[in-house]
Design a protein around this motif. Structure first.
Motif, PDB file in Angstrom:
ATOM      1  N   VAL A   1       0.835  -1.207   0.000  1.00 33.19           N
ATOM      2  CA  VAL A   1       0.000   0.000   0.000  1.00 33.19           C
ATOM      3  C   VAL A   1       0.868   1.254   0.000  1.00 33.19           C
ATOM      4  CG1 VAL A   1      -1.940  -1.170   1.120  1.00 33.19           C
ATOM      5  CG2 VAL A   1      -0.277   0.066   2.524  1.00 33.19           C
ATOM      6  N   LEU A   2       2.001   1.191   0.691  1.00 36.94           N
ATOM      7  CA  LEU A   2       2.893   2.347   0.689  1.00 36.94           C
ATOM      8  C   LEU A   2       3.537   2.550  -0.679  1.00 36.94           C
ATOM      9  CD1 LEU A   2       4.553   1.802   4.184  1.00 36.94           C
ATOM     10  CD2 LEU A   2       3.026   3.677   3.558  1.00 36.94           C
ATOM     11  N   ASP A   3       3.884   1.462  -1.330  1.00 36.75           N
ATOM     12  CA  ASP A   3       4.450   1.555  -2.675  1.00 36.75           C
ATOM     13  C   ASP A   3       3.429   2.128  -3.648  1.00 36.75           C
ATOM     14  OD1 ASP A   3       6.649   1.004  -4.518  1.00 36.75           O
ATOM     15  OD2 ASP A   3       5.310  -0.494  -5.374  1.00 36.75           O
ATOM     16  N   ASP A   4       2.183   1.675  -3.534  1.00 36.54           N
ATOM     17  CA  ASP A   4       1.120   2.196  -4.393  1.00 36.54           C
ATOM     18  C   ASP A   4       0.909   3.686  -4.180  1.00 36.54           C
ATOM     19  OD1 ASP A   4       0.754  -0.331  -5.410  1.00 36.54           O
ATOM     20  OD2 ASP A   4      -1.022  -0.791  -4.193  1.00 36.54           O
ATOM     21  N   ALA A   5       1.144   4.135  -2.935  1.00 37.58           N
ATOM     22  CA  ALA A   5       0.957   5.552  -2.614  1.00 37.58           C
ATOM     23  C   ALA A   5       2.215   6.373  -2.917  1.00 37.58           C
ATOM     24  CB  ALA A   5       0.580   5.704  -1.142  1.00 37.58           C
ATOM     25  N   GLY A   6       3.276   5.718  -3.377  1.00 44.42           N
ATOM     26  CA  GLY A   6       4.516   6.425  -3.710  1.00 44.42           C
ATOM     27  C   GLY A   6       5.268   6.933  -2.516  1.00 44.42           C
ATOM     28  N   ILE A   7       5.165   6.221  -1.397  1.00 42.39           N
ATOM     29  CA  ILE A   7       5.813   6.662  -0.157  1.00 42.39           C
ATOM     30  C   ILE A   7       7.051   5.799   0.099  1.00 42.39           C
ATOM     31  CG2 ILE A   7       5.537   6.904   2.341  1.00 42.39           C
ATOM     32  CD1 ILE A   7       2.501   7.264   1.758  1.00 42.39           C
ATOM     33  N   ALA A   8       8.193   6.446   0.235  1.00 45.87           N
ATOM     34  CA  ALA A   8       9.450   5.736   0.450  1.00 45.87           C
ATOM     35  C   ALA A   8       9.589   5.316   1.918  1.00 45.87           C
ATOM     36  CB  ALA A   8      10.632   6.608   0.048  1.00 45.87           C
ATOM     37  N   VAL A   9      10.060   4.098   2.103  1.00 46.96           N
ATOM     38  CA  VAL A   9      10.205   3.524   3.448  1.00 46.96           C
ATOM     39  C   VAL A   9      11.661   3.170   3.703  1.00 46.96           C
ATOM     40  CG1 VAL A   9       9.593   1.575   4.921  1.00 46.96           C
ATOM     41  CG2 VAL A   9       7.854   2.622   3.456  1.00 46.96           C
ATOM     42  N   GLU A  10      12.119   3.485   4.910  1.00 46.07           N
ATOM     43  CA  GLU A  10      13.479   3.112   5.301  1.00 46.07           C
ATOM     44  C   GLU A  10      13.522   1.693   5.850  1.00 46.07           C
ATOM     45  OE1 GLU A  10      16.131   4.554   8.928  1.00 46.07           O
ATOM     46  OE2 GLU A  10      16.024   6.079   7.347  1.00 46.07           O
ATOM     47  N   SER A  11      12.585   1.348   6.749  1.00 47.01           N
ATOM     48  CA  SER A  11      12.523  -0.003   7.311  1.00 47.01           C
ATOM     49  C   SER A  11      11.184  -0.217   7.996  1.00 47.01           C
ATOM     50  CB  SER A  11      13.652  -0.233   8.316  1.00 47.01           C
ATOM     51  OG  SER A  11      13.481   0.614   9.444  1.00 47.01           O
ATOM     52  N   LEU A  12      10.872  -1.495   8.198  1.00 49.64           N
ATOM     53  CA  LEU A  12       9.657  -1.868   8.923  1.00 49.64           C
ATOM     54  C   LEU A  12      10.037  -2.919   9.953  1.00 49.64           C
ATOM     55  CD1 LEU A  12       8.931  -1.865   5.589  1.00 49.64           C
ATOM     56  CD2 LEU A  12       6.618  -1.966   6.536  1.00 49.64           C
ATOM     57  N   GLU A  13       9.337  -2.914  11.081  1.00 46.52           N
ATOM     58  CA  GLU A  13       9.576  -3.952  12.087  1.00 46.52           C
ATOM     59  C   GLU A  13       8.275  -4.272  12.807  1.00 46.52           C
ATOM     60  OE1 GLU A  13      12.273  -2.685  15.078  1.00 46.52           O
ATOM     61  OE2 GLU A  13      11.215  -0.807  15.493  1.00 46.52           O
ATOM     62  N   VAL A  14       8.072  -5.567  13.039  1.00 41.59           N
ATOM     63  CA  VAL A  14       6.937  -6.017  13.833  1.00 41.59           C
ATOM     64  C   VAL A  14       7.436  -6.268  15.247  1.00 41.59           C
ATOM     65  CG1 VAL A  14       5.193  -7.801  14.147  1.00 41.59           C
ATOM     66  CG2 VAL A  14       5.796  -7.052  11.835  1.00 41.59           C
ATOM     67  N   VAL A  15       6.861  -5.568  16.203  1.00 39.01           N
ATOM     68  CA  VAL A  15       7.265  -5.693  17.604  1.00 39.01           C
ATOM     69  C   VAL A  15       6.137  -6.379  18.368  1.00 39.01           C
ATOM     70  CG1 VAL A  15       7.990  -4.481  19.680  1.00 39.01           C
ATOM     71  CG2 VAL A  15       8.669  -3.619  17.432  1.00 39.01           C
ATOM     72  N   SER A  16       6.432  -7.569  18.895  1.00 41.93           N
ATOM     73  CA  SER A  16       5.426  -8.330  19.638  1.00 41.93           C
ATOM     74  C   SER A  16       5.568  -8.090  21.133  1.00 41.93           C
ATOM     75  CB  SER A  16       5.588  -9.822  19.349  1.00 41.93           C
ATOM     76  OG  SER A  16       5.394 -10.107  17.979  1.00 41.93           O
ATOM     77  N   PRO A  17       4.474  -8.231  21.886  1.00 50.31           N
ATOM     78  CA  PRO A  17       4.588  -8.160  23.347  1.00 50.31           C
ATOM     79  C   PRO A  17       5.530  -9.246  23.861  1.00 50.31           C
ATOM     80  CG  PRO A  17       2.292  -8.077  22.663  1.00 50.31           C
ATOM     81  CD  PRO A  17       3.090  -8.449  21.446  1.00 50.31           C
ATOM     82  N   THR A  18       6.210  -8.970  24.949  1.00 43.85           N
ATOM     83  CA  THR A  18       7.121  -9.933  25.556  1.00 43.85           C
ATOM     84  C   THR A  18       6.565 -10.370  26.909  1.00 43.85           C
ATOM     85  OG1 THR A  18       8.394  -8.270  26.754  1.00 43.85           O
ATOM     86  CG2 THR A  18       9.060  -8.742  24.469  1.00 43.85           C
ATOM     87  N   LEU A  19       7.209 -11.386  27.494  1.00 44.46           N
ATOM     88  CA  LEU A  19       6.799 -11.791  28.829  1.00 44.46           C
ATOM     89  C   LEU A  19       7.063 -10.686  29.839  1.00 44.46           C
ATOM     90  CD1 LEU A  19       7.835 -15.550  29.130  1.00 44.46           C
ATOM     91  CD2 LEU A  19       5.548 -14.580  28.880  1.00 44.46           C
ATOM     92  N   ASP A  20       8.038  -9.831  29.560  1.00 41.99           N
ATOM     93  CA  ASP A  20       8.257  -8.699  30.448  1.00 41.99           C
ATOM     94  C   ASP A  20       7.076  -7.734  30.394  1.00 41.99           C
ATOM     95  OD1 ASP A  20       9.888  -7.219  32.314  1.00 41.99           O
ATOM     96  OD2 ASP A  20      10.191  -5.764  30.719  1.00 41.99           O
ATOM     97  N   ASP A  21       6.504  -7.547  29.195  1.00 37.60           N
ATOM     98  CA  ASP A  21       5.301  -6.720  29.082  1.00 37.60           C
ATOM     99  C   ASP A  21       4.169  -7.329  29.908  1.00 37.60           C
ATOM    100  OD1 ASP A  21       6.520  -4.937  27.274  1.00 37.60           O
ATOM    101  OD2 ASP A  21       6.029  -6.243  25.587  1.00 37.60           O
ATOM    102  N   VAL A  22       4.053  -8.661  29.850  1.00 34.33           N
ATOM    103  CA  VAL A  22       3.027  -9.352  30.633  1.00 34.33           C
ATOM    104  C   VAL A  22       3.275  -9.121  32.118  1.00 34.33           C
ATOM    105  CG1 VAL A  22       2.031 -11.586  31.233  1.00 34.33           C
ATOM    106  CG2 VAL A  22       2.710 -11.122  28.864  1.00 34.33           C
ATOM    107  N   PHE A  23       4.523  -9.330  32.534  1.00 38.37           N
ATOM    108  CA  PHE A  23       4.846  -9.174  33.952  1.00 38.37           C
ATOM    109  C   PHE A  23       4.570  -7.755  34.422  1.00 38.37           C
ATOM    110  CE2 PHE A  23       7.357  -8.785  37.755  1.00 38.37           C
ATOM    111  CZ  PHE A  23       7.148 -10.004  38.381  1.00 38.37           C
TER     112      PHE A  23
END
Length: 335
Positions: A288-310
């Motif tokens: 979708v970003l490519d279709d919109a002509g928007i340049a991206v440096e990087s992407l990352e998926v950040v998941s909750p950790t057990l520390d977040d749970v604690f």
């Protein structure tokens, strides 16, 4: 993965367990938990949470003030001898004679469990090989490294082929190589059918080993489930999109809003969305970003950790939080 149990009772069953010390201070306060046969159960919490006190009661070293605990189907108070015959224990403060060799200690342990000379010798050799100490078997334990001592502790706990193995902070103070070696042994034991009750304050250890995790704080169980279930309770993964310099941020927000709900309060060059599908969200966002002509440096998926749970259930973080790394927590892509 936990083995399927054919037994009619759990490996460990605790109901209303309490332990009070002088002054009425309760180190364990009304604890309820159940460990299934054939699983690795991670007992997670900071120092002072009641982990070690709980283990000492379960292995009959400390008498409960109230409540009941059954281990391998036997009451820890009224059937303490039967409990001890069915468990293996490797505690942090285990005392090992530094002047004896590893081989001598294992043979002595076998004799203490009623093994005759030949049987004790065969069992000690099998265990030395299993934990990788055959070549060091005739060295005095005082010359062992920390990792070697912990592996010997494990071997000694296994001499009588216990149904339930209790490991109290087994990798504290170990280097990464020794820690990984011990993890392999624990997985192998579990694959052979041994139930493992593991206390730890290291999040990565719980992530790597445990089928289910119980979080203890203030002497009580405050959360329990598989690592995945616990993290899902905190929230969905987040996709962080770091835009190229000069990119149109409002246009990026509009495009990404079609992929998932926007997460507010991000840095100026980053747009974040909820990513219920985890890594599968990345190619959709890139498209979708490519279709919109928007340049991206990087992407990352950040998941909750057990520390977040604690943190969510106790309001604090664990000492071992910095060691936690979810191998699936992030991914990078360049548009």
């Amino acid at each position: 993965m936990a083995r399927t149990s054919t037994s009619s009772h759990p490996a460990v069953a605790v109901r209303g367990l309490e332990r009070a010390f002088k002054g009425g201070i309760k180190a364990v306060d009304g604890l309820d938990l159940e460990v299934r046969e054939g699983e690795i159960y991670g007992f997670l919490g900071p120092n002072g949470a009641g982990k070690t006190t709980t283990v000492r009661m379960l292995v009959t070293l400390l008498r409960p003030t109230a409540g009941q605990a059954l281990v391998a189907g036997h009451d820890v108070v009224t059937e303490a001898d039967a409990v001890r015959r069915n468990i293996g224990v490797a505690l942090q403060e285990a005392a090992i004679d530094p002047l004896m060799t590893g081989r001598e200690l294992l043979r002595m342990q076998g004799a203490l469990h009623g093994m005759r000379g030949g049987e004790a010798r065969r069992r000690s050799e099998d265990l030395l090989e299993r934990v990788g100490l055959t070549d060091a078997g005739d060295r005095r334990v005082g010359q062992y490294s920390g990792g070697m001592r912990r592996r010997l502790d494990l071997a000694m706990a296994l001499v009588h082929r216990p149904k339930v193995l209790f490991l109290d902070e087994p990798t504290t103070g170990l280097d990464p190589t020794s820690r990984n070696a011990l993890w392999r042994e624990v997985r192998g034991l579990n694959a052979d059918g041994t139930t493992v009750f593991l206390t730890t304050q290291y999040l990565e250890e719980a992530e790597q080993l445990a089928d289910r995790v119980g979080i203890i704080a203030g002497g009580s169980l405050v959360a329990e489930g598989t690592p995945g279930e616990l993290k899902a309770r905190v929230g969905e993964p987040t996709l962080n999109v770091h835009l190229a310099e000069g990119a149109d941020v409002p246009a990026a927000r509009e495009a990404l809003a079609a992929v998932g709900p926007l997460v507010e309060n991000q840095d100026g060059g980053c747009v974040a969305i909820r990513a219920a599908r985890g890594q599968a969200t990345v190619p959709v966002a890139v498209r979708v970003l490519d279709d919109a002509g928007i340049a991206v440096e990087s992407l990352e998926v950040v998941s909750p950790t057990l520390d977040d749970v604690f943190a969510a259930v106790t309001g604090s973080t664990l000492e071992g939080a910095a060691q936690s790394r979810d191998p699936d927590a992030s991914a990078e892509a360049v548009a």
